[in-house]
Design a protein around this motif. Structure first.
Motif, PDB file in Angstrom:
ATOM      1  N   ARG A   1       1.040  -0.947   0.013  1.00  0.00           N
ATOM      2  CA  ARG A   1       0.016   0.285  -0.124  1.00  0.00           C
ATOM      3  C   ARG A   1       0.838   1.125   0.009  1.00  0.00           C
ATOM      4  O   ARG A   1       2.042   1.146   0.421  1.00  0.00           O
ATOM      5  CB  ARG A   1      -0.765   0.051   1.328  1.00  0.00           C
ATOM      6  CG  ARG A   1      -2.019  -1.196   1.331  1.00  0.00           C
ATOM      7  CD  ARG A   1      -2.691  -0.797   2.470  1.00  0.00           C
ATOM      8  NE  ARG A   1      -3.614   0.493   2.532  1.00  0.00           N
ATOM      9  CZ  ARG A   1      -4.182   1.280   3.473  1.00  0.00           C
ATOM     10  NH1 ARG A   1      -4.201   0.374   4.530  1.00  0.00           N
ATOM     11  NH2 ARG A   1      -4.397   2.375   3.467  1.00  0.00           N
ATOM     12  N   ASN A   2       0.376   2.222  -0.617  1.00  0.00           N
ATOM     13  CA  ASN A   2       0.938   3.779  -0.532  1.00  0.00           C
ATOM     14  C   ASN A   2       1.081   4.106   0.956  1.00  0.00           C
ATOM     15  O   ASN A   2       0.087   3.889   1.430  1.00  0.00           O
ATOM     16  CB  ASN A   2       0.300   4.560  -1.256  1.00  0.00           C
ATOM     17  CG  ASN A   2       0.311   4.190  -2.825  1.00  0.00           C
ATOM     18  OD1 ASN A   2       1.275   3.432  -3.260  1.00  0.00           O
ATOM     19  ND2 ASN A   2      -0.679   4.861  -3.705  1.00  0.00           N
ATOM     20  N   PRO A   3       2.230   4.533   1.296  1.00  0.00           N
ATOM     21  CA  PRO A   3       2.432   4.804   2.851  1.00  0.00           C
ATOM     22  C   PRO A   3       1.778   6.477   2.815  1.00  0.00           C
ATOM     23  O   PRO A   3       1.842   7.064   1.740  1.00  0.00           O
ATOM     24  CB  PRO A   3       3.783   5.295   2.969  1.00  0.00           C
ATOM     25  CG  PRO A   3       4.340   5.409   1.528  1.00  0.00           C
ATOM     26  CD  PRO A   3       3.556   4.423   0.728  1.00  0.00           C
ATOM     27  N   VAL A   4       0.790   6.672   3.797  1.00  0.00           N
ATOM     28  CA  VAL A   4       0.174   7.726   4.089  1.00  0.00           C
ATOM     29  C   VAL A   4       0.336   8.154   5.719  1.00  0.00           C
ATOM     30  O   VAL A   4       0.290   7.645   6.483  1.00  0.00           O
ATOM     31  CB  VAL A   4      -1.550   7.717   3.995  1.00  0.00           C
ATOM     32  CG1 VAL A   4      -2.166   8.609   4.251  1.00  0.00           C
ATOM     33  CG2 VAL A   4      -1.800   7.100   2.393  1.00  0.00           C
ATOM     34  N   LEU A   5       0.864   9.353   5.688  1.00  0.00           N
ATOM     35  CA  LEU A   5       0.942  10.199   7.005  1.00  0.00           C
ATOM     36  C   LEU A   5      -0.561  10.766   7.442  1.00  0.00           C
ATOM     37  O   LEU A   5      -0.960  11.708   6.569  1.00  0.00           O
ATOM     38  CB  LEU A   5       1.978  11.185   7.007  1.00  0.00           C
ATOM     39  CG  LEU A   5       3.285  10.785   6.523  1.00  0.00           C
ATOM     40  CD1 LEU A   5       4.360  11.839   6.388  1.00  0.00           C
ATOM     41  CD2 LEU A   5       3.857   9.475   7.617  1.00  0.00           C
ATOM     42  N   GLU A   6      -0.885  10.595   8.705  1.00  0.00           N
ATOM     43  CA  GLU A   6      -2.136  11.560   8.998  1.00  0.00           C
ATOM     44  C   GLU A   6      -1.797  11.927  10.546  1.00  0.00           C
ATOM     45  O   GLU A   6      -1.540  11.325  11.321  1.00  0.00           O
ATOM     46  CB  GLU A   6      -3.456  10.423   9.356  1.00  0.00           C
ATOM     47  CG  GLU A   6      -3.787   9.797   7.875  1.00  0.00           C
ATOM     48  CD  GLU A   6      -4.851   8.999   7.867  1.00  0.00           C
ATOM     49  OE1 GLU A   6      -6.122   9.763   7.672  1.00  0.00           O
ATOM     50  OE2 GLU A   6      -4.829   8.045   7.606  1.00  0.00           O
ATOM     51  N   VAL A   7      -2.453  13.124  10.537  1.00  0.00           N
ATOM     52  CA  VAL A   7      -2.295  13.758  11.885  1.00  0.00           C
ATOM     53  C   VAL A   7      -3.646  14.583  11.915  1.00  0.00           C
ATOM     54  O   VAL A   7      -3.887  15.448  11.244  1.00  0.00           O
ATOM     55  CB  VAL A   7      -1.033  14.883  12.200  1.00  0.00           C
ATOM     56  CG1 VAL A   7      -1.215  15.526  13.358  1.00  0.00           C
ATOM     57  CG2 VAL A   7       0.173  14.191  11.952  1.00  0.00           C
ATOM     58  N   GLU A   8      -4.699  14.080  12.692  1.00  0.00           N
ATOM     59  CA  GLU A   8      -5.982  14.589  12.954  1.00  0.00           C
ATOM     60  C   GLU A   8      -6.720  14.812  11.773  1.00  0.00           C
ATOM     61  O   GLU A   8      -6.593  13.627  10.943  1.00  0.00           O
ATOM     62  CB  GLU A   8      -5.669  16.099  13.387  1.00  0.00           C
ATOM     63  CG  GLU A   8      -5.235  16.145  15.011  1.00  0.00           C
ATOM     64  CD  GLU A   8      -6.410  15.469  15.908  1.00  0.00           C
ATOM     65  OE1 GLU A   8      -7.673  15.791  15.938  1.00  0.00           O
ATOM     66  OE2 GLU A   8      -6.083  14.652  16.684  1.00  0.00           O
ATOM     67  N   ASP A   9      -7.057  15.731  11.247  1.00  0.00           N
ATOM     68  CA  ASP A   9      -7.730  15.665   9.606  1.00  0.00           C
ATOM     69  C   ASP A   9      -6.663  16.073   8.508  1.00  0.00           C
ATOM     70  O   ASP A   9      -7.195  16.283   7.408  1.00  0.00           O
ATOM     71  CB  ASP A   9      -8.914  16.424   9.629  1.00  0.00           C
ATOM     72  CG  ASP A   9      -8.666  18.055  10.031  1.00  0.00           C
ATOM     73  OD1 ASP A   9      -7.511  18.417  10.406  1.00  0.00           O
ATOM     74  OD2 ASP A   9      -9.605  18.978  10.010  1.00  0.00           O
ATOM     75  N   LEU A  10      -5.359  16.043   8.858  1.00  0.00           N
ATOM     76  CA  LEU A  10      -4.469  16.318   7.988  1.00  0.00           C
ATOM     77  C   LEU A  10      -3.896  15.137   7.321  1.00  0.00           C
ATOM     78  O   LEU A  10      -3.579  13.971   7.976  1.00  0.00           O
ATOM     79  CB  LEU A  10      -3.233  17.092   8.475  1.00  0.00           C
ATOM     80  CG  LEU A  10      -2.121  17.799   7.585  1.00  0.00           C
ATOM     81  CD1 LEU A  10      -2.816  18.617   6.486  1.00  0.00           C
ATOM     82  CD2 LEU A  10      -1.087  18.446   8.459  1.00  0.00           C
ATOM     83  N   ARG A  11      -3.598  14.959   6.002  1.00  0.00           N
ATOM     84  CA  ARG A  11      -3.405  13.779   5.489  1.00  0.00           C
ATOM     85  C   ARG A  11      -2.501  13.932   4.096  1.00  0.00           C
ATOM     86  O   ARG A  11      -2.704  14.940   3.520  1.00  0.00           O
ATOM     87  CB  ARG A  11      -4.731  13.166   4.788  1.00  0.00           C
ATOM     88  CG  ARG A  11      -4.481  11.660   4.261  1.00  0.00           C
ATOM     89  CD  ARG A  11      -5.723  11.015   3.713  1.00  0.00           C
ATOM     90  NE  ARG A  11      -5.458   9.668   3.414  1.00  0.00           N
ATOM     91  CZ  ARG A  11      -5.295   9.393   2.181  1.00  0.00           C
ATOM     92  NH1 ARG A  11      -5.020  10.165   1.200  1.00  0.00           N
ATOM     93  NH2 ARG A  11      -5.109   8.177   1.616  1.00  0.00           N
TER      94      ARG A  11
END
Length: 237
Positions: free
Chosen positions: A130-140
């Protein structure tokens, strides 16, 4: 795509930066093998462009240590590597592939060909994970496509701001020093003046400006961090 270029020819590195950053990619560079290996094993990259002849440690040795060692991606990093070299003899190519290269491009070369080869490697890798995704709260942030959204709304960031955001998101909720952020943008040669403050200002305008909850925090005399503010403390007295 986030690329690491390990190459000691400054003009070539400058050309690679201009070409790939204009297409929305993030590019880091290392001028020698030791620095390149350090970045490759402590940061996350989608692909590495690796020169053969390098100061301090040659390309094949960097590649062998990368494949055998401990990296942020896990033991024995499998990040795609294209070797970039003037060595065009068959024994050299065989040695490069045996060291762990995924592709081999001889100098001189055309930048569009390098881009196509990198895209082909990325397409193959995406078929396996899978493509790595960074998430912090509603920020992606999608590290493969470099798309950044907040609350579902796309954010349009300059390459420098996008690189700063990636470093802050990877570290969140921990603080990131000014020195680390400056190194992420300019390596060992930061510009004169406080250019980092200007980039943080622009990043705040995009990430926090249109939204009620502010995620980027300034830590005086330390640096910055990206974190959602906690609930307000209860009043006393």
């Amino acid at each position: 795509m986030r690329l690491l270029v390990i190459e000691d020819h400054r003009n070539l590195v400058a050309n690679l930066f201009d070409y790939f950053e204009a297409r929305g990619h993030i590019v880091d560079a290392a001028p020698d093998g030791v620095t390149g290996l350090h970045l490759a094993t402590t940061q996350r990259y989608d692909a590495i462009v690796l020169d053969w002849m390098l100061p301090r440690m040659d390309g094949p040795e960097v590649l062998r240590r990368l494949r055998e060692g401990q990296a942020i991606q896990g033991p024995g990093s499998q990040v795609p590597v294209i070797m970039l070299t003037a060595r065009d003899e068959l024994p050299d190519k065989i040695a490069g592939f045996r060291a762990g290269a995924d592709d081999y491009l001889t100098k001189p070369f055309e930048l569009p060909e390098l881009e196509v080869r990198l895209s082909a490697l990325q397409a193959r890798i995406r078929g396996h994970r899978r493509n790595p995704v960074l998430e912090v709260e509603d920020l992606r942030m999608d590290l493969a496509t470099l798309e950044v959204t907040r609350a579902g709304q796309p954010l349009h960031l300059y390459p420098a701001c996008r690189k700063l955001l990636e470093v802050l998101m990877q570290a969140s909720p921990a603080a990131v020093t000014r020195e680390r952020l400056e190194y992420a943008l300019w390596g060992d040669e930061p510009p004169d003046g406080d250019m980092l403050r200007s980039h943080i200002y622009e990043l705040r305008r995009s990430v926090d400006g249109p939204f009620p909850v502010k995620l980027i925090q300034t830590l005086p005399r330390i640096g910055y961090r990206l974190v959602a503010p906690g609930p307000a403390p209860a009043a006393h007295g």
